[in-house]
Design an enzyme around this catalytic site. Structure first.
Site, PDB file in Angstrom:
ATOM      1  N   CYS A  22     -20.269   0.820 -12.795  1.00 52.36           N
ATOM      2  CA  CYS A  22     -19.421  -0.253 -12.252  1.00 52.36           C
ATOM      3  C   CYS A  22     -18.367  -0.695 -13.255  1.00 52.36           C
ATOM      4  CB  CYS A  22     -20.270  -1.433 -11.793  1.00 52.36           C
ATOM      5  SG  CYS A  22     -21.082  -1.085 -10.224  1.00 52.36           S
ATOM      6  N   ASN A  37     -25.294  -5.756  -3.326  1.00 49.39           N
ATOM      7  CA  ASN A  37     -25.912  -4.436  -3.456  1.00 49.39           C
ATOM      8  C   ASN A  37     -26.571  -4.039  -2.137  1.00 49.39           C
ATOM      9  OD1 ASN A  37     -27.708  -6.559  -4.190  1.00 49.39           O
ATOM     10  ND2 ASN A  37     -29.069  -5.170  -5.252  1.00 49.39           N
ATOM     11  N   CYS A  74     -23.993  -0.742  -5.763  1.00 48.23           N
ATOM     12  CA  CYS A  74     -24.000  -2.023  -6.470  1.00 48.23           C
ATOM     13  C   CYS A  74     -23.074  -3.032  -5.783  1.00 48.23           C
ATOM     14  CB  CYS A  74     -23.527  -1.833  -7.900  1.00 48.23           C
ATOM     15  SG  CYS A  74     -24.709  -1.001  -8.977  1.00 48.23           S
ATOM     16  N   GLU A 110     -29.179  -1.212  -1.058  1.00 44.72           N
ATOM     17  CA  GLU A 110     -30.082  -0.143  -1.476  1.00 44.72           C
ATOM     18  C   GLU A 110     -30.429   0.769  -0.307  1.00 44.72           C
ATOM     19  OE1 GLU A 110     -33.316  -2.157  -3.482  1.00 44.72           O
ATOM     20  OE2 GLU A 110     -32.012  -2.664  -5.169  1.00 44.72           O
ATOM     21  N   CYS A 141     -23.404  -2.469 -14.374  1.00 42.31           N
ATOM     22  CA  CYS A 141     -23.902  -1.194 -14.903  1.00 42.31           C
ATOM     23  C   CYS A 141     -22.726  -0.360 -15.416  1.00 42.31           C
ATOM     24  CB  CYS A 141     -24.673  -0.433 -13.819  1.00 42.31           C
ATOM     25  SG  CYS A 141     -23.627   0.371 -12.589  1.00 42.31           S
ATOM     26  N   GLU A 156     -20.794  -4.818  -7.142  1.00 38.27           N
ATOM     27  CA  GLU A 156     -19.404  -4.678  -7.605  1.00 38.27           C
ATOM     28  C   GLU A 156     -18.684  -3.602  -6.802  1.00 38.27           C
ATOM     29  OE1 GLU A 156     -22.164  -4.734  -9.357  1.00 38.27           O
ATOM     30  OE2 GLU A 156     -21.880  -5.659 -11.328  1.00 38.27           O
TER      31      GLU A 156
HETATM   32  N1  THU Z   1     -27.125  -4.018  -9.376  1.00 35.07           N
HETATM   33  C1  THU Z   1     -25.899  -4.465  -8.954  1.00 35.07           C
HETATM   34  O1  THU Z   1     -25.637  -4.515  -7.748  1.00 35.07           O
HETATM   35  N2  THU Z   1     -25.014  -4.858  -9.866  1.00 35.07           N
HETATM   36  C2  THU Z   1     -25.261  -4.964 -11.208  1.00 35.07           C
HETATM   37  O2  THU Z   1     -24.390  -5.398 -11.951  1.00 35.07           O
HETATM   38  C3  THU Z   1     -26.574  -4.561 -11.737  1.00 35.07           C
HETATM   39  C4  THU Z   1     -27.486  -3.892 -10.762  1.00 35.07           C
HETATM   40  C5  THU Z   1     -28.122  -3.661  -8.359  1.00 35.07           C
HETATM   41  C6  THU Z   1     -28.360  -2.199  -8.141  1.00 35.07           C
HETATM   42  C7  THU Z   1     -29.749  -2.209  -7.557  1.00 35.07           C
HETATM   43  O3  THU Z   1     -29.657  -2.438  -6.150  1.00 35.07           O
HETATM   44  C8  THU Z   1     -30.422  -3.406  -8.179  1.00 35.07           C
HETATM   45  O4  THU Z   1     -29.367  -4.200  -8.724  1.00 35.07           O
HETATM   46  C9  THU Z   1     -31.397  -3.051  -9.290  1.00 35.07           C
HETATM   47  O5  THU Z   1     -30.823  -2.184 -10.193  1.00 35.07           O
END
Ligand code: THU
Length: 134
Positions: free
Chosen positions: A86, A39, A50, A41, A83, A52
């Site tokens: 994804c 991920n 994310c 941000e 999520c 994925e």
């Molecule tokens: N996140 C992912 O990268 N993948 C997931 O399957 C669940 C959530 C990340 C997004 C964000 O940067 C952090 O987790 C919190 O939501």
């Protein structure tokens, strides 16, 4: 490297200063190649991506288009599912029977299929009446 080794390693590179929740993803493609994503941000929160999505982008950039296996790992009390967005992104490149393993860094894991994660997915077939293309 195995999917869990790949995802565990790439997770360390996650850019997650806001949630402090680092996620690693690894995708095996039909060619046999493994692609990694974490991920990423952003201070403008909705711009974050994310793990994925990163792995899918890496796969497509290398010319693979079909997913055969997925693994996602995070430091969580229980395995973290992809999520909603994804799930749809994975479904674009994965058949419903593709296995998605959700792992925690303390050794828990849960495996579900893409169809179980996104039952009744919207697919190209739903656009058949208008000639829309998948
Ligand atoms: N996140 C992912 O990268 N993948 C997931 O399957 C669940 C959530 C990340 C997004 C964000 O940067 C952090 O987790 C919190 O939501």
């Amino acid at each position: 490297m195995s999917l869990i080794e790949t995802a565990t390693a790439v997770r360390e590179n996650a850019h997650a200063p806001y949630s402090r929740f680092k996620v690693g993803a690894a995708i095996r493609a039909a060619s046999g190649a493994v692609y990694a994503g974490c991920n990423v941000e952003n201070v403008a929160y909705p711009q974050g991506t994310c793990a994925e999505a990163g792995a899918i982008a890496a796969m497509v950039a290398q010319g693979d288009t079909r997913i055969t296996e997925v693994l996602v790992i995070a430091d969580s009390p229980s395995p973290v599912p992809p999520c909603g967005g994804c799930r749809q992104k994975l479904r674009e490149f994965a058949d419903g029977d593709v296995r998605v393993t959700m792992a925690t860094i303390d050794g828990q894991s849960l495996t579900m299929t893409v169809e179980q994660l996104l039952p009744g997915a919207f697919t190209a077939g739903h656009m058949a009446n208008t000639g829309g293309r998948g």
